[in-house]
Enzyme design. Structure first.
Site, PDB file in Angstrom:
ATOM      1  N   SER A 143       4.540  48.202  97.350  1.00  0.00           N
ATOM      2  CA  SER A 143       5.298  47.436  98.510  1.00  0.00           C
ATOM      3  C   SER A 143       4.371  48.942  99.201  1.00  0.00           C
ATOM      4  O   SER A 143       3.809  48.305  99.817  1.00  0.00           O
ATOM      5  CB  SER A 143       6.923  48.345  98.084  1.00  0.00           C
ATOM      6  OG  SER A 143       7.573  47.693  99.377  1.00  0.00           O
ATOM      7  N   GLU A 240       0.600  40.497  96.520  1.00  0.00           N
ATOM      8  CA  GLU A 240       2.689  40.060  96.194  1.00  0.00           C
ATOM      9  C   GLU A 240       3.688  40.119  96.581  1.00  0.00           C
ATOM     10  O   GLU A 240       3.507  41.038  97.899  1.00  0.00           O
ATOM     11  CB  GLU A 240       3.005  41.348  94.797  1.00  0.00           C
ATOM     12  CG  GLU A 240       2.962  42.666  95.074  1.00  0.00           C
ATOM     13  CD  GLU A 240       4.430  42.821  95.792  1.00  0.00           C
ATOM     14  OE1 GLU A 240       4.632  42.736  95.547  1.00  0.00           O
ATOM     15  OE2 GLU A 240       4.380  44.560  96.568  1.00  0.00           O
ATOM     16  N   HIS A 309       7.385  43.604  92.092  1.00  0.00           N
ATOM     17  CA  HIS A 309       8.346  44.572  92.362  1.00  0.00           C
ATOM     18  C   HIS A 309       8.809  43.843  90.558  1.00  0.00           C
ATOM     19  O   HIS A 309      10.227  43.049  90.890  1.00  0.00           O
ATOM     20  CB  HIS A 309       9.231  44.193  93.275  1.00  0.00           C
ATOM     21  CG  HIS A 309       9.105  44.218  94.920  1.00  0.00           C
ATOM     22  ND1 HIS A 309       7.823  44.257  95.630  1.00  0.00           N
ATOM     23  CD2 HIS A 309       9.184  45.822  95.454  1.00  0.00           C
ATOM     24  CE1 HIS A 309       7.444  44.648  96.659  1.00  0.00           C
ATOM     25  NE2 HIS A 309       8.359  45.371  96.195  1.00  0.00           N
TER      26      HIS A 309
END
Length: 350
Positions: A143, A240, A309
Site C-alpha cells: 500500500s 495492485e 489488499h
C-alpha cells in the site's frame, strides 16, 4: 588500554557473497550500480516496528507483536510509533527519524511498518539513503509503504520487499512465502494457491525476464516525476489497487504511459483490484482498460496474482531478477533475495 570495535564477516553461504561486495569506480569508490541484499532472518532476530504513514493504536501494536513473535522473532518499537499529527502517525521529521534509526540500529535485522494509509511520500527527502545502503536490512510492506520500498531501492540500490505489514493477516499462505524468501533464502516460484478462488485472466501470453519492480498503483503514479523511482528498462512491473473506480485505474495507467514507463517494461502483472467498481455508467470493464493499455506493448501480462489488499500475500523482492509466465500466472525468482552472509561485531582490546 583502549577498547575499539572491529567489524568482521562470518559467511553462512558463499553463493551470495558476491552480491555484498560492491564494484569499484575508476576512483576506487563503491559503485551505486551494485544492488545490495539484506541478510536473511534467523529465529531470535529482532524486528523493528514503525509507523511511517497512518495512525495506529496501542491495540494494533499488541496484535502485531503477537504475530511477529509467533514467527520466532523479537520486537523493538520505534520511538514515535504511537505519535499523532493530524491524520499522520507523527510529524514528518519524527517518522523519518524512526526509519533512519532502525537502519542504524545494529540490533535490528528487519523493519516492518505497522500499516499504510498516507504519509510516506512526505518523508522521502528526510531519509538518509547513504546510511540505509551501508546498513542493508529487510524492509517490507505494501500500500502506501510502496513509496519507501521504491525510494530505498532506487536511492540506496537495495533489495526491498512488497508483502505484509505488521497489522496484516499472518496466515499460512503469507507466512510460508515470508519464511521461504526471507528466512531460508530460497529462490521460489510464486503461484496462486487456488486458481478457482482467485481468477487469473491472461492479457497477453508469453514469458519474460527482468528486474521485478512495482507496488500500489496510485502511490506509484503519484511518484512519477520525482527522483525516487528506480529505472524501468526491461523490468517486470507489478501493481495492485483498492477502492478505485475503473476510470481512475485508466487515468493512472495513462500517466505511466505518457511518462514513458509502460513502453520500457518487459512484462506486466496486475495483482488484485480489491473493491474496485465500474463507477458511473457508462464504463469500460477493468479488463478492457488493461487490454487497451497493455496489449499494444506486446509483452506478457495478466491480471489476478496474490498481490495487494488481500489476506493471502506473496512476498515480492523488488530489484531481483525474475521470470514470469503469463499463461500459468507464475513469478519465478532467478536468484535469492537475501544474503546468507552473516555480519557479526566484536570488541577487541588493543
Amino acid at each position: 588500554m583502549n577498547i575499539k570495535r572491529r567489524e568482521f564477516l562470518t559467511t553462512c553461504g558463499l553463493a551470495t557473497l558476491a552480491t555484498q561486495i560492491p564494484t569499484l569506480t575508476a576512483q576506487g569508490k563503491p559503485s551505486l550500480n551494485t544492488i545490495r541484499k539484506p541478510s536473511r532472518l534467523q529465529p531470535g532476530d529482532t524486528v523493528g516496528l514503525i509507523s511511517p504513514a497512518g495512525i495506529v493504536d496501542a491495540k494494533d501494536i499488541e496484535a502485531a507483536q503477537k504475530s511477529i513473535s509467533q514467527l520466532g522473532l523479537k520486537v523493538k518499537l520505534g520511538k514515535h510509533i504511537l505519535d499523532r499529527y493530524g491524520y499522520l502517525a507523527g510529524k514528518d521529521g519524527d517518522r523519518a527519524d524512526d526509519v533512519n534509526l532502525m537502519f542504524s540500529d545494529r540490533t535490528i535485522k528487519a523493519i516492518i511498518p505497522m500499516r499504510g494509509g498516507w504519509g510516506c511520500n512526505r518523508i522521502l527527502p528526510l531519509l538518509n539513503y547513504s546510511l540505509i545502503r551501508s546498513h542493508p536490512k529487510i524492509i517490507i510492506g505494501y500500500s502506501d509503504i510502496t513509496t519507501l520500498l521504491l525510494a530505498i531501492n532506487a536511492r540506496s540500490q537495495m533489495v526491498t520487499f512488497h508483502g505484509p505489514v505488521a497489522t496484516s493477516t499472518w496466515n499460512q499462505f503469507t507466512v510460508d512465502y515470508f519464511k521461504r524468501i526471507l528466512f531460508n533464502g530460497e529462490a521460489v516460484t510464486m503461484q496462486n494457491l487456488n486458481p478457482s478462488e482467485v481468477r487469473l485472466e491472461i492479457i497477453a501470453p508469453g514469458k519474460a525476464r527482468g528486474k521485478l519492480v512495482g507496488g500500489n498503483l496510485s502511490v506509484l503514479s503519484a511518484m512519477v516525476g520525482s527522483p525516487y523511482l528506480p529505472t524501468w528498462n526491461k523490468s517486470i512491473l507489478f501493481v495492485e489497487e483498492v477502492d478505485e473506480d475503473v476510470y481512475r485505474i485508466d487515468r493512472m495507467l495513462t500517466q505511466l504511459k505518457t511518462a514513458g514507463i509502460l513502453n520500457q517494461i518487459a512484462g506486466f502483472i496486475f495483482g488484485q483490484c480489491t473493491k474496485c467498481s465500474l463507477g458511473d455508467e457508462p464504463s469500460f470493464t477493468l479488463m478492457q482498460v488493461l487490454q487497451q493499455h497493455i496489449l499494444p506493448l506486446g509483452i506478457p501480462a495478466w491480471y489476478g496474482s496474490m498481490i495487494g489488499h488481500i489476506k493471502d500475500k506473496f512476498t515480492l523482492p523488488i530489484g531481483v531478477e525474475v521470470e514470469i509466465n503469463a499463461e500459468l500466472g507464475t513469478i519465478r525468482m532467478l536468484e535469492a533475495a537475501v544474503s546468507l552472509v552473516c555480519r557479526t561485531y566484536a570488541l577487541t582490546e588493543s
